[in-house]
Structure formats: C-alpha cells, structure tokens
Design an enzyme around this catalytic site. Structure first.
Site, PDB file in Angstrom:
ATOM      1  N   ILE A  29     -50.111-122.602  74.901  1.00 13.34           N
ATOM      2  CA  ILE A  29     -51.146-123.165  75.771  1.00 13.34           C
ATOM      3  C   ILE A  29     -51.033-122.644  77.192  1.00 13.34           C
ATOM      4  O   ILE A  29     -51.975-122.776  77.989  1.00 13.34           O
ATOM      5  CB  ILE A  29     -51.064-124.713  75.749  1.00 13.34           C
ATOM      6  CG1 ILE A  29     -52.369-125.353  76.214  1.00 13.34           C
ATOM      7  CG2 ILE A  29     -49.924-125.225  76.608  1.00 13.34           C
ATOM      8  CD1 ILE A  29     -53.452-125.317  75.207  1.00 13.34           C
ATOM      9  N   ARG A  30     -49.898-122.024  77.510  1.00 16.25           N
ATOM     10  CA  ARG A  30     -49.767-121.471  78.860  1.00 16.25           C
ATOM     11  C   ARG A  30     -50.771-120.342  79.122  1.00 16.25           C
ATOM     12  O   ARG A  30     -51.024-119.991  80.259  1.00 16.25           O
ATOM     13  CB  ARG A  30     -48.329-120.988  79.111  1.00 16.25           C
ATOM     14  CG  ARG A  30     -47.289-122.109  79.064  1.00 16.25           C
ATOM     15  CD  ARG A  30     -47.653-123.216  80.063  1.00 16.25           C
ATOM     16  NE  ARG A  30     -48.124-122.669  81.314  1.00 16.25           N
ATOM     17  CZ  ARG A  30     -47.350-122.187  82.263  1.00 16.25           C
ATOM     18  NH1 ARG A  30     -46.039-122.222  82.110  1.00 16.25           N
ATOM     19  NH2 ARG A  30     -47.862-121.709  83.366  1.00 16.25           N
ATOM     20  N   ARG A  69     -54.108-119.498  79.750  1.00 17.81           N
ATOM     21  CA  ARG A  69     -55.147-120.441  80.179  1.00 17.81           C
ATOM     22  C   ARG A  69     -56.564-119.981  79.893  1.00 17.81           C
ATOM     23  O   ARG A  69     -57.484-120.780  79.878  1.00 17.81           O
ATOM     24  CB  ARG A  69     -54.997-120.696  81.687  1.00 17.81           C
ATOM     25  CG  ARG A  69     -53.792-121.512  82.026  1.00 17.81           C
ATOM     26  CD  ARG A  69     -53.408-121.331  83.487  1.00 17.81           C
ATOM     27  NE  ARG A  69     -52.914-119.984  83.728  1.00 17.81           N
ATOM     28  CZ  ARG A  69     -52.465-119.540  84.888  1.00 17.81           C
ATOM     29  NH1 ARG A  69     -52.463-120.345  85.921  1.00 17.81           N
ATOM     30  NH2 ARG A  69     -52.020-118.310  85.024  1.00 17.81           N
ATOM     31  N   ALA A 116     -53.434-136.911  68.848  1.00 16.86           N
ATOM     32  CA  ALA A 116     -52.535-137.967  68.368  1.00 16.86           C
ATOM     33  C   ALA A 116     -52.777-139.287  69.097  1.00 16.86           C
ATOM     34  O   ALA A 116     -52.132-140.281  68.805  1.00 16.86           O
ATOM     35  CB  ALA A 116     -51.082-137.528  68.532  1.00 16.86           C
ATOM     36  N   ARG A 152     -46.717-141.812  69.303  1.00 15.81           N
ATOM     37  CA  ARG A 152     -46.500-140.372  69.126  1.00 15.81           C
ATOM     38  C   ARG A 152     -45.309-139.850  69.925  1.00 15.81           C
ATOM     39  O   ARG A 152     -44.753-138.801  69.589  1.00 15.81           O
ATOM     40  CB  ARG A 152     -47.751-139.614  69.561  1.00 15.81           C
ATOM     41  CG  ARG A 152     -48.121-139.845  71.017  1.00 15.81           C
ATOM     42  CD  ARG A 152     -49.224-138.912  71.468  1.00 15.81           C
ATOM     43  NE  ARG A 152     -49.833-139.383  72.713  1.00 15.81           N
ATOM     44  CZ  ARG A 152     -50.680-138.675  73.424  1.00 15.81           C
ATOM     45  NH1 ARG A 152     -51.046-137.468  73.024  1.00 15.81           N
ATOM     46  NH2 ARG A 152     -51.200-139.155  74.530  1.00 15.81           N
ATOM     47  N   ARG A 193     -46.691-111.876  73.326  1.00 13.10           N
ATOM     48  CA  ARG A 193     -46.141-112.710  72.255  1.00 13.10           C
ATOM     49  C   ARG A 193     -45.783-111.932  70.989  1.00 13.10           C
ATOM     50  O   ARG A 193     -45.063-112.472  70.143  1.00 13.10           O
ATOM     51  CB  ARG A 193     -47.120-113.834  71.925  1.00 13.10           C
ATOM     52  CG  ARG A 193     -47.444-114.738  73.100  1.00 13.10           C
ATOM     53  CD  ARG A 193     -46.215-115.338  73.754  1.00 13.10           C
ATOM     54  NE  ARG A 193     -46.567-116.246  74.857  1.00 13.10           N
ATOM     55  CZ  ARG A 193     -45.674-116.857  75.623  1.00 13.10           C
ATOM     56  NH1 ARG A 193     -44.378-116.669  75.445  1.00 13.10           N
ATOM     57  NH2 ARG A 193     -46.062-117.653  76.600  1.00 13.10           N
TER      58      ARG A 193
END
Lengths: 315, 315, 315, 315
Positions: C111-112, C114, C123, C204, C231
């Site tokens: 998620i970094r 953006r 949840a 959660r 990545r």
C-alpha cells in the site's frame, strides 16, 4: 528588471524582521529568503518558504530504520545510501515554496509535473502585465536538422533580426489589442465610455505565449530532484533549463549533503541497458565492440558511447 | 506512558534551542513544537515541523487574484470565501509534519489517505517494541445491531472482562513468541546460541494488530482538512477519531482563521441532495413533508432529518 | 486452495460470456481474464479488467509527437525509445485492475505505492476468513548476519519446527479468540445469547498479521512498472516478490513490447554514479582500479563490482 | 470542421472492427466510441477507450463490504449510498480515456486537475495547425461589473465587430509570422533556402492562446466527477463548461446509475454552513430571518438565498 521597486521594498521589509523559531533552520536558505534570482529577460525565481534541512532527511530515515541504524553511519553517508538505493520517502520530508515569474510557454511545460502545489496569477480575474520574453540573440536557435525536437546553431544576420522584430511586434500588437478589447488601463481608467469592454477571461486569449505569468510553486525535495533531473538536463529546452539551474543553486544552499548525493548519483551518473552492460563486459574483457556487433541500433550506440566517453578519448 | 525518558530529554533539548528565521512563524505551533499529546493508552501525536500560517494562505490567494483583490477583503473574510467556494490550492501552501505513534490497525486506515508523505518504523529492519493498545472499558463497544459498521453500547461484566483478558493474553503471548523466534532481546543479547533466529521481516507476522508502530506523516493543510473531515467525523472509528481530534487542536493553534472557516463550512455544515432541497423548499412553504411523500428511502430520510433537526425540536 | 468452489464457478461463468467491443483488445490478457494465479499458500493474483495494449502506448506517443514521427519508427522501436528516455506518460495510458489475496504484512508494504486505486475487504464491516500465511520450510529464513534488512539461510531442524508450530498456534488461537469475542460464526449463528459480542472493528485487532486480506488494486502501466522494479527486485522481501513475479507474467502477456523494453532498460540494466563512471573509464583505458583507489566506500565498491561482473569473471 | 477527412476515415475503420472480449462492456459507450462530439468552433471530445461500468463500481464496493452486504441493497441503491457518503474508491475503479481538441487557454485551466494522465501534442516536435477559437457573437461577453471574475451581457454593434476583427487578425498574423520564422510549410517545403528557420520550440511562443491543441486525457470516474462538478458549474468559464457538458453526456451513457447519483447528490444538491443551518432551523420554526439577523455577510446571504430559493418563490 524583473522586480518593481514596490516588490523590492516588500522583500527588504520581510528580510528586516527575523523571528524566533524552534524549527530546523537552513542557514543557506535564510540568506536567500525572499530575494529574487533573475532568469531570462524578465523572469525570476525566489524562495518564499521552506521546511526541513539535511538533518530532517536523516531523522526521517532513522525513524524508518529504528534503533538499529543509530550511529552506524554518519549523515552524509546515510544520505548517499538513500539516494543510491532510491529510498525516496526521507527526501519527501523537506518542502520548498518558490515564487516564479516565467513565460507562459515555459509554464505549460513546467505544470506537467503534477506532484506540486500551484497558485498562478489569474488572467480571468486580473489584467496581465505587459512583459514578454524575447530571446537574447545567442539563444535564437535554428531548428536542429537531425533531431526534430532540438536546436541547431543560432540564427544570424538578417534572419535573426527579422525574427526578433516579428516576436517583438506581434507580442506588442496583441497586447495593445488586448488592452483595447478590455477598454481599461491598469489603473482602472476607462478608455472609451461608450464601450463595455470584453471580459478578461476572453481577452486573454489574444496574448502571445511569451507573455510572463507568475505562480507560487511548492513541492517536496524528492519531487524537486525529479524535476531538476529532467529540466536541468542538456536535452531540456533552454528556456526551462535556466530556471532549473537557478533552482539547483537554491537546493545546493538548502541541503548541501542531499545535493552532493544528487549530483553524484543522478545528475552525473549514467545508466545502461542489459545490452549495454553486455557490451561493457566484453569491452572490459578486451574485446573490440562496434555498433555492428553491439546489438544496438545506431542511435542507441551513439548514446552509449556518449555516456561512456563524452570527450572521445577511448579508442 | 507514551514517551521514554530519553525521548522526553530529546524534546526538552530541542525546545531549548531557538533559532532565528526570516520565515513566517505560527506562535501557536511554536508553543507546541516537538511536545507529545497522548492519544489512546500508549500513542501520541506531536508536531515536528511546519511551514506557513494563515497569512501564507492569503498570500497565495492574492497571487492568483492579482492586484484586483488587494484590500478588497480582510484576511478572515478571504479565507472564509476560499473555504466556502472550495478553492483548495491556497490551503495547499501550508504543510505540517507530525510524528505519530499508533496501533497497526489504525495505521492501516490512516494510510489510505494517499496524498501524504510517510516514513514508518520498519519491522524488517528493527525489532518492534512491546506495546499494545488495550481499549479502556468504556470503549469496549458491542457490535451495533442496526449498522454493520458501527458500535453499540459498551460490553459489561463478565463479557467485558473476558474480552480484555483475551486481548491482553493474545498480544502478550504473540510478542513473547516473536522474541523467541528472533532469538534475541531488545539489547541484542542472544538467548540461545544454538539457534540462528528467524528473520525479523518474517517474525513480525506473528504480532497482533494492536501493537504500536510509529511514523512521520507530512501533508498539506488542504489534504489534512480532508483527512479531518472524514476521521474527526462521528462515524469514524473511535480509535482513529481520537487522533484526528488531537490534530484538530493542533490545527486550531496553527492557522486559527482557516480552522474557523473549516468548522463553519465543513465540520458543522450540511449538504442536501436534489430531492432533499425540494423537500426543504416544500417545508419552508409550509407543507408537511413525511418520509412517505419525500421521495427518499427511509435511511436517507433519517439522515435528512438528523441533519436538519439534530435535537428533534421540529414538529 | 486459494479459491472457493463458489468463486471458481463465478469465474467460469464470467469467462463463458464473451461480449463484443470496439475497444483495443489484448489477446494475452483475454486468455487470463478472471483466472487466479496462486501465490504463497492461500493467496492469488487475478486480472479483473484492463484498458489498452502496446498499440495504445504508441498511439499516445504519436499524439505527442504529431505528424512528425509518423512512420519514422516501428512500434517496438518507439516503445524502446520511450522507455530508454523515461517518457512515462504514454505508458500511463494503459490501466489494469487486479484482484489480490495477500497476507496483511505484505499488504502493508504494498500500500506504500500511493499511485493506485484500492478497495480492500473491510474488517470493520465483515468477519475475516480463517486463513493465514505459514511459510514453506525452505522460506523460513534466518536473519542475515551482515545486513539488518536481509535474510540468511533457512532455519533447520528443531528450530524450524518450533517456529512453524508457534506461527500456526498463535494465529489459530488469536483467530479463535476473535470469533469468541465476536460471539458469532461465519453464518451468523450467535454462540452465546447472553453476550453482546464485541464490535468487529475492535475484535480485528486481535488477529496476527499473517492473516489474509484481499483487495482490488488498479494502476496504470507506468506506475506498475515502478512497483515491479522495486518489488520484483532480489532485495525485496520474498513474500511480496512472489506477487510481483506473478504480475510480471501478466504484464508480459498483456503488453509484450513494453515488457521487453522494461526488461532491457530497467530490470536488467544498471546505473553508475559519477565516481563509478570515472572508474569505468579508467578501467576501459586499461588501468587497474581497486576499492582503495576507486574513491568509493567498501559497500559501494561491492555494489559496483556486482553490477559490472555478477559472475566474477573479470580480473 | 473539427475532424479532417483522414481522421473521419480512421474513426470509421476503427468502428468497423468489433472484437471479442471477456471484460465488462458499457453499451452506451460502445455506441459512441471514437466518434467526435463537436465543441466550440473547431474543438471536439471523443472517447478513445474505457474500463468498467456501473457493475464494476458495485463489485468493488462489495469487495470492501464483504459477504455482509451481498443482496442487502440493489445496485442503484448501493451506488446512491456510496455517492451520498463520499465513498470515493469504488468510483475510482472505472477509467476513461478521451481525445480532446481545445484552445490553449482552456487547456491551461484543464491541466490544473492533476489526477489524470495526459499526452499532449508537442509544439517542440511538430508544427501547430492553423486553427483558432473565435467566440460566437452571443458568447462575446462583457466584463461583469460586480464580479471581477465573471461575464456580463454580450457585446454588441461596433464594439463586438471590432473585437472579432482584432481576435481574427492577431491570431492570423501571429500564425503567419510563426510560419515565416519556421521557414517551412506544413508539407515540409522550405520557403527560403537562404534561411535556417527558427527552432519550433521557440517559434511557438509567437502564437496566440486561442490556437487549438489536442491531447489524450485519461482519468478515473471519481476524479472525473470532481472535474465535472467544478467545470460543468455555472460559474465555470463558458469555454471549458461546454467541454464539461459534452463529457457529462458521455458519462450518462457510460455509467447511468452513477450519473444519476452524481446529479442527485452533487450537481443539483446544495450545502450549507453552520450559520446557514442555524438560519434554516429558525426559518423552519417559523421565524423570519433576514440578512441583518442571519449572521452572514451580504454576499453569503445572497448565495444562501439562491441555493434555497433559486426561483424567488419564498417570501
């Protein structure tokens, strides 16, 4: 003269009032704050505000790395490491706000960098000033013959003279007609009471694209480096490159360690493709590599040689 | 106790060294700078740096509007105008950098706001501290019966006691096993020389999501207002709302005029749909409007009534 | 088994209904559409939608370059040129939407990035499924001794067995207590009518970070390449790298020309600093350069040698 | 005539080749694909590609809400709920790519929306076409007397005639001089072999800002709605509003449910400040509220009355 006497007086007044702060302070920027660096014939760049310094980059990196990294490296070494390994988030912790006066055709290139905050002078709301960019004779470049996007030698003689004349005359006439359509002068005196005057948001379309606009432009250091890498590059158009170069001087004074790392790893570094790396390894092993046996196109080979041997010293 | 004595000493030292600056200074933030506001049981928010003040918003707006707007409005009126008409770019000219300590399940909500810069403590690189969020008894809320996303009354008695026990025990056991897998303690002493120790980047997956992390989070005032509008809202989860509320206090001290406009037009304003506006006009004309003749669904009607009449005074 | 029979039936149904379109179609992605590629023990990646193909990149570039560039280069050559010169906007014209199931500690890294659109399973709203990532024995790596962020050899014997046991037991116990606190089962049957059940948004927090979540993740090709470059890199954590590698296969099928250029200029290229370039030139001129006379730190010299000579063939 | 016969032939050819796809298809957009909607005198908007439909919004929302929400609401109701509660991420799952031809002064406003991907025709690389926006007589508006940013009545008679003449003559002369400086015609024939010709990147500065440029512009539905809300607004400049209105028609055909929700909650909704809500409650309770006792400035009161009672029916 990029600044009016009124503007210069405001700058002097702002510089005469130091405040106390507990924030990090960058002495090199304090010395520059508010003062305008002239760019082109009527433009300027000046720093209006900033946040952070080299230590802020280090501090943010140490939050990420936690106790583990403390003292393991000095600040300069850590900043070099971050730059080398494309760790961009610590550089995002510094922010700068510039006031820039620039021709509209330059502003159109500049605004393509989307990760910035901008407040531009509004020609819907206010009347544009009568100032145009006219290139200095040595920058009146011919179209490059080999590169559709590039510049060749400067124009000379009668051709240069005519180009300058046309640029000046067209800008001036369009501006006069702009004023005529507005039916007002800067101080608000109506020229012809029988006329309503065209809406400013329409009249502006009559102005040529070398008219100057101005804006506040705010960005973080990571995105500023990206901007500088593209716009301080020799392939960038001269008229935006001179702004980028003025900003380079600002950054050097602001965050000297980050600037040194940026020069080392970005501005003066080079990158090679997989094929380029294979050629390099063959060359280091003593093989004679030519374009024909390189696996590269002629254009790519030319770029490869230029990166490797900019001064033409290798055999 | 959110801060260690070492951290408090660093804060005191930073606050003991004022510097001179020519930049705009926000006195309300200078008084707060570096100091931590406690949030939840072990978290905090503190301002680490900032740029700009109310005057910077006004200055940016005046660049846009040019000479035309000068003196036409006072600063407070101009800032109210900008907020009312969603002119967001002047608010983007202010920037703030916060240091936040927060549970991971809160961090996961928070990070969804993408227009910010973040440096988070890295559990790949360093060992996490042993600190967990355990709700205070009054915040141990039951699942709402009517709203799948909401909270009902607080749990009580034996159920509450068991929930607290489970949260504490599971967090503690997972952390002990994390340390056991790492085969090291915080001070680096190896527990069992016969073991290699699991990589930190793997061992962290064993930790529960109420463990505290921390980050530097930097954003501009426009995006911060957007964050606060969503997260200081009564429908936001309590555990992020308390952070948002702590930041609201910070913003009030930083840019009091912008804060007042934000309260007036965003936090305490309301919006209505086309159908809602039609109902409003009928009501103002004296008609009795009910859900049945409103054209709204029961849920929408409930929201409409709540916006119009939060205290149930209208007939 | 990452997919439930119900999910597989939905995929089969979606694949059984071809539609007509006038849009560009990428045959390699049509063959994959909706189908899940398994990743890790319970995760997957699948393409849910896409827009554009190699020709869309070319088309966007030709809009920029206008009539001038038409026919001057073939598509593959133009795409290589764009990639080599960091012309990113044409690659932004392609878009892809993925459905990803992944452990939370991986999601937190992911998620970094953006510049993407995300819809994650909530949840707060729904109960999490009982699925955890447990590493395969060969990926149960020890902490690297030399690199604080890296992995060493796999754990073995009793230590490995105990780590696996702890990971399994802690995840299972935390999940059971999560269910107990919620006081409901997946099908909504209440376990104990005397209990209210803790709000889902609180319960959660008791779950370990190897529990699986899922999201729709949509991004453009330029930003996807940036994600993959970071990545799919050997220094990325194994658990996110396997997702990146699965996406690499997808991109290869989607835009084969762009993928080839990405491999050539990004994935398998190299970059050198100013000092590195100076060393290279000395080496090509026949000089023997060592770390001592290179001007680099030992770490930087190691990286330089590794880029130049990954197989250790040069003298 | 916005399209050349060559362009129309390309469009017809593209529309003659349907493909099979397994992706979601929006029939309303398929009927429009590639075809140009004329805007202003020489501009157009056309859809070049798209991704997603109303069902894609629903699907993304259901991923977030999980099993809990399934079947609880029909699609239209869910989309209305998302729009009402500012849940923006599901709308980000739809993407559209437009080809737009527009005057440069309009492009300069448009580009301020940063969350989009753009490829613009490059006047560094290619020669601009000779096409200018000249307002229709009924849009030749006078400057508003009361609002510095607005338009008043249309100019008339001799004043209108002169404005049109000036706009036409200045644009034409600047373009002729542009060609003269370039020393080439569109088909590449050199006019004067004794001249080098000015670089295109310089010559373009001589063009007036009503010259047409073109670009590919790609954005997601959430950001498109934001653009439309600002630019289809009656306060937007007419010349960008007509583009926004043409795009509104496109969106209505693309995602009819989302469009209906956007009209209901954004385009035709209204919002009130805290003070405005207090006034509203007093009015509903039967009190007579005037500007004097409203707590609002005269300007704000005027806006409040206009929102409440656009047709002046209330007492």
């Amino acid at each position: 003269m990029p600044l009016t006497p009124e503007q210069q007086a405001q700058i002097d007044a702002a510089r005469a009032r130091p405040n106390q702060t507990l924030r990090a302070v960058a002495p090199g920027l304090e010395a520059r704050l508010y003062q305008a660096t002239p760019v082109l014939d009527h433009g300027f760049v000046r720093v209006v505000d900033y946040m952070g310094d080299d230590a802020a980059i280090v501090q943010a990196a140490r939050v990420s790395y936690g106790a583990g990294t403390r003292k393991a490296r000095d600040d300069a070494g850590l900043i070099r490491y971050l730059m080398r390994h494309w760790h961009s988030t610590p550089f995002e912790m510094c922010e700068i706000k510039l006031h820039v006066k620039l021709p509209i055709f330059v502003a159109r290139q500049w605004i393509r960098h989307r990760t910035a905050n901008v407040n531009e002078y509004s020609a819907r709301y206010s009347v544009m000033d009568r100032e145009f960019y006219i290139p200095a004779p040595e920058h009146l470049a011919a179209q490059a013959a080999t590169n559709r996007q590039g510049r060749g030698e400067a124009l000379e003689g009668e051709e240069a003279a005519e180009v300058l004349r046309l640029l000046r005359e067209d800008a001036a006439r369009c501006y006069e007609d702009y004023e005529r359509m507005l039916n007002q002068t800067i101080d608000g005196r109506v020229l012809d009471p029988a006329r309503k005057g065209l809406a400013r948001e329409l009249a502006r379309m009559n102005l040529t694209q070398n008219i100057y606009t101005q804006w506040y432009w705010k960005t973080d250091l990571h995105n500023l480096f990206h901007f500088l890498r593209l716009r301080a590059d020799p392939h960038a158009q001269h008229e935006i490159r001179v702004y980028a170069e003025a900003i380079c001087d600002i950054v050097r004074d602001w965050v000297p360690l980050a600037w040194a790392a940026f020069e080392e790893y970005r501005l003066h570094g080079a990158q090679f493709s997989r094929t380029g790396m294979a050629c390099l390894r063959r060359m280091l092993a003593g093989e004679r590599v030519t374009q024909e046996n390189s696996g590269m196109s002629p254009g790519e080979w030319r770029e490869f040689r230029a990166a490797l041997d900019p001064e033409g010293r290798l055999p």
